[in-house]
Design an enzyme around this catalytic site. Structure first.
Site, PDB file in Angstrom:
ATOM      1  N   ASP A  38     -32.160 -21.050 -51.746  1.00 27.15           N
ATOM      2  CA  ASP A  38     -31.286 -20.423 -50.751  1.00 27.15           C
ATOM      3  C   ASP A  38     -30.299 -21.442 -50.166  1.00 27.15           C
ATOM      4  O   ASP A  38     -30.582 -22.638 -50.143  1.00 27.15           O
ATOM      5  CB  ASP A  38     -32.181 -19.845 -49.648  1.00 27.15           C
ATOM      6  CG  ASP A  38     -31.477 -18.748 -48.865  1.00 27.15           C
ATOM      7  OD1 ASP A  38     -30.348 -18.378 -49.229  1.00 27.15           O
ATOM      8  OD2 ASP A  38     -32.056 -18.278 -47.874  1.00 27.15           O
ATOM      9  N   ARG A  51     -17.789 -18.787 -51.744  1.00 29.38           N
ATOM     10  CA  ARG A  51     -19.240 -18.751 -51.990  1.00 29.38           C
ATOM     11  C   ARG A  51     -19.593 -19.134 -53.427  1.00 29.38           C
ATOM     12  O   ARG A  51     -20.598 -19.796 -53.676  1.00 29.38           O
ATOM     13  CB  ARG A  51     -19.782 -17.345 -51.704  1.00 29.38           C
ATOM     14  CG  ARG A  51     -19.855 -17.004 -50.226  1.00 29.38           C
ATOM     15  CD  ARG A  51     -20.294 -15.556 -50.036  1.00 29.38           C
ATOM     16  NE  ARG A  51     -21.601 -15.291 -50.614  1.00 29.38           N
ATOM     17  CZ  ARG A  51     -22.755 -15.592 -50.025  1.00 29.38           C
ATOM     18  NH1 ARG A  51     -22.763 -16.149 -48.841  1.00 29.38           N
ATOM     19  NH2 ARG A  51     -23.895 -15.317 -50.619  1.00 29.38           N
ATOM     20  N   HIS A  55     -22.566 -21.416 -55.444  1.00 27.48           N
ATOM     21  CA  HIS A  55     -23.453 -21.000 -56.539  1.00 27.48           C
ATOM     22  C   HIS A  55     -23.332 -21.969 -57.714  1.00 27.48           C
ATOM     23  O   HIS A  55     -24.315 -22.317 -58.360  1.00 27.48           O
ATOM     24  CB  HIS A  55     -23.096 -19.587 -57.007  1.00 27.48           C
ATOM     25  CG  HIS A  55     -23.326 -18.539 -55.956  1.00 27.48           C
ATOM     26  ND1 HIS A  55     -24.446 -18.525 -55.164  1.00 27.48           N
ATOM     27  CD2 HIS A  55     -22.573 -17.479 -55.558  1.00 27.48           C
ATOM     28  CE1 HIS A  55     -24.380 -17.493 -54.328  1.00 27.48           C
ATOM     29  NE2 HIS A  55     -23.254 -16.849 -54.540  1.00 27.48           N
ATOM     30  N   SER A  83     -31.949 -11.649 -57.212  1.00 24.42           N
ATOM     31  CA  SER A  83     -32.914 -10.640 -56.765  1.00 24.42           C
ATOM     32  C   SER A  83     -32.333  -9.244 -56.992  1.00 24.42           C
ATOM     33  O   SER A  83     -31.126  -9.080 -57.187  1.00 24.42           O
ATOM     34  CB  SER A  83     -33.231 -10.829 -55.283  1.00 24.42           C
ATOM     35  OG  SER A  83     -32.202 -10.270 -54.487  1.00 24.42           O
ATOM     36  N   GLU A  85     -31.892  -7.194 -54.802  1.00 24.70           N
ATOM     37  CA  GLU A  85     -30.979  -6.903 -53.672  1.00 24.70           C
ATOM     38  C   GLU A  85     -29.584  -7.499 -53.908  1.00 24.70           C
ATOM     39  O   GLU A  85     -28.622  -7.076 -53.274  1.00 24.70           O
ATOM     40  CB  GLU A  85     -31.450  -7.499 -52.343  1.00 24.70           C
ATOM     41  CG  GLU A  85     -32.898  -7.354 -51.843  1.00 24.70           C
ATOM     42  CD  GLU A  85     -33.719  -6.227 -52.368  1.00 24.70           C
ATOM     43  OE1 GLU A  85     -33.316  -5.078 -52.141  1.00 24.70           O
ATOM     44  OE2 GLU A  85     -34.762  -6.466 -52.987  1.00 24.70           O
ATOM     45  N   ARG A  89     -23.990  -7.470 -53.263  1.00 21.86           N
ATOM     46  CA  ARG A  89     -22.915  -8.419 -52.941  1.00 21.86           C
ATOM     47  C   ARG A  89     -21.596  -7.968 -53.570  1.00 21.86           C
ATOM     48  O   ARG A  89     -21.583  -7.119 -54.463  1.00 21.86           O
ATOM     49  CB  ARG A  89     -23.289  -9.803 -53.472  1.00 21.86           C
ATOM     50  CG  ARG A  89     -24.500 -10.344 -52.743  1.00 21.86           C
ATOM     51  CD  ARG A  89     -24.787 -11.736 -53.206  1.00 21.86           C
ATOM     52  NE  ARG A  89     -25.938 -12.295 -52.489  1.00 21.86           N
ATOM     53  CZ  ARG A  89     -26.443 -13.490 -52.741  1.00 21.86           C
ATOM     54  NH1 ARG A  89     -25.926 -14.250 -53.688  1.00 21.86           N
ATOM     55  NH2 ARG A  89     -27.472 -13.928 -52.061  1.00 21.86           N
ATOM     56  N   LEU A 149     -42.578 -28.281 -70.148  1.00 22.86           N
ATOM     57  CA  LEU A 149     -42.355 -27.492 -68.925  1.00 22.86           C
ATOM     58  C   LEU A 149     -41.950 -26.055 -69.244  1.00 22.86           C
ATOM     59  O   LEU A 149     -41.083 -25.818 -70.089  1.00 22.86           O
ATOM     60  CB  LEU A 149     -41.237 -28.150 -68.093  1.00 22.86           C
ATOM     61  CG  LEU A 149     -40.769 -27.382 -66.859  1.00 22.86           C
ATOM     62  CD1 LEU A 149     -41.762 -27.529 -65.722  1.00 22.86           C
ATOM     63  CD2 LEU A 149     -39.394 -27.861 -66.398  1.00 22.86           C
ATOM     64  N   LEU A 213     -40.292 -14.298 -47.407  1.00 21.19           N
ATOM     65  CA  LEU A 213     -40.500 -14.241 -48.860  1.00 21.19           C
ATOM     66  C   LEU A 213     -39.437 -13.428 -49.586  1.00 21.19           C
ATOM     67  O   LEU A 213     -39.269 -13.585 -50.796  1.00 21.19           O
ATOM     68  CB  LEU A 213     -41.888 -13.681 -49.176  1.00 21.19           C
ATOM     69  CG  LEU A 213     -43.048 -14.628 -48.832  1.00 21.19           C
ATOM     70  CD1 LEU A 213     -44.381 -13.984 -49.211  1.00 21.19           C
ATOM     71  CD2 LEU A 213     -42.896 -15.971 -49.549  1.00 21.19           C
TER      72      LEU A 213
END
Ligand code: V07
Length: 264
Positions: A38, A51, A55, A83, A85, A89, A149, A213
């Site tokens: 975030d 913005r 990113h 996400s 959500e 945007r 990994l 969360l």
């Protein structure tokens, strides 16, 4: 003269970091680290940048932290990249975000392959743009045989939706008489989650000062240690990750072998 001094300083920081890394490696490491990345927008705002610049900078941090996590010997790194959500945007921002996997993999996939990293995805990938799907499928395929990994991206992921999907599948199994009610266990539910092949996160990191969360891995985080920092994701670096790992190890030492779930 000045340059030399800076270089000298840099070196001192590196030595310090290497030492801390080696000390961390002597103790039990968190096998699986999950991160809510975030603060990218805020990072940009502070610099009067759009913005999307935040990113983009955040994407560079993903590379840096992946390299370092692999170097330290972390088994699994789960990163919340998009996400369910995030579709709300502005379209232009969403379009930009959907180009980031391609850009990231375009420059970084050869290094991931070379470093034995296995790329995985969780989330509803069906609805992603074709160009995004193409890039991520290629990365997943080309790294499938790697056993270093595990770099697990949560893309168009939402935890409640994940649980609802799992419950629907179980309901169908019941309906078709494939299982009985008694067979519904935590393990069964686990086996229907997108994380079914992964261990549960040992450490959750959220950057940028938010302490919630946001619909991320609700089921899987039941016993996870949480670490929150005010650092914005583009400013997060190797030292930040080490700090989180050190804090995890300190808490582990305090438990003195007791499992975290023994809260009484
Ligand atoms: C995204 C950069 C990191 C900060 C959070 C939001 C923006 C890396 C990826 C990515 C995803 C899949 C993949 C390879 C790379 C990514 C999105 C956003 C949507 F296979 N960073 N990053 N994807 N951000």
């Amino acid at each position: 003269m000045f340059k030399k001094l800076i270089r000298k300083n840099d070196k001192r920081i590196d030595i310090h970091l290497d030492e801390r890394k080696e000390n961390a490696q002597k103790e039990q490491l968190p096998c699986h680290i999950a991160i809510i990345m975030d603060g990218n927008g805020r990072w940009a705002k502070k610099r009067s940048l759009p913005r999307i610049a935040g990113h983009h900078e955040g994407m560079k941090t993903v590379k840096k932290i992946t390299r370092f996590a692999n170097e330290v010997g972390i088994d699994t790194l789960t990163l919340y990249a998009f996400s369910t959500e995030n579709w709300k945007r502005p379209k232009m921002e969403v379009d930009f975000l959907m180009r980031l996997p391609e850009e990231f993999l375009g420059t970084y996939l050869p290094e991931l392959i070379e470093q034995n990293v296995q790329v995985r995805m969780m989330g509803n990938l069906d609805v992603l743009p074709e160009h995004t799907k193409r890039a991520i499928n290629k990365a997943v395929e080309e790294t499938a045989k790697n056993d270093g990994l595990i770099l697990n991206f949560a893309l168009n992921y939402g935890s409640r939706n994940e649980i609802v999907q799992a419950v629907k599948r179980i309901a169908k199994q019941i309906e078709q008489d494939e299982i009985s009610e008694e067979e519904i266990t935590e393990e069964l539910l686990n086996s229907h989650l997108m994380t079914k092949d992964l261990s549960e996160p040992d450490l959750l990191i959220r950057t940028s000062g938010e302490v919630r969360l946001s619909n991320f891995m609700l089921w899987q985080l039941a016993y996870t240690e949480f670490w929150f920092t005010d650092t914005l994701w583009p400013d997060f670096d190797e030292a930040s990750l080490l700090e989180a790992i050190e804090s995890y190890q300190k808490r582990n030492r305090r438990y003195g072998g007791l499992k975290g779930e023994e809260v009484n």
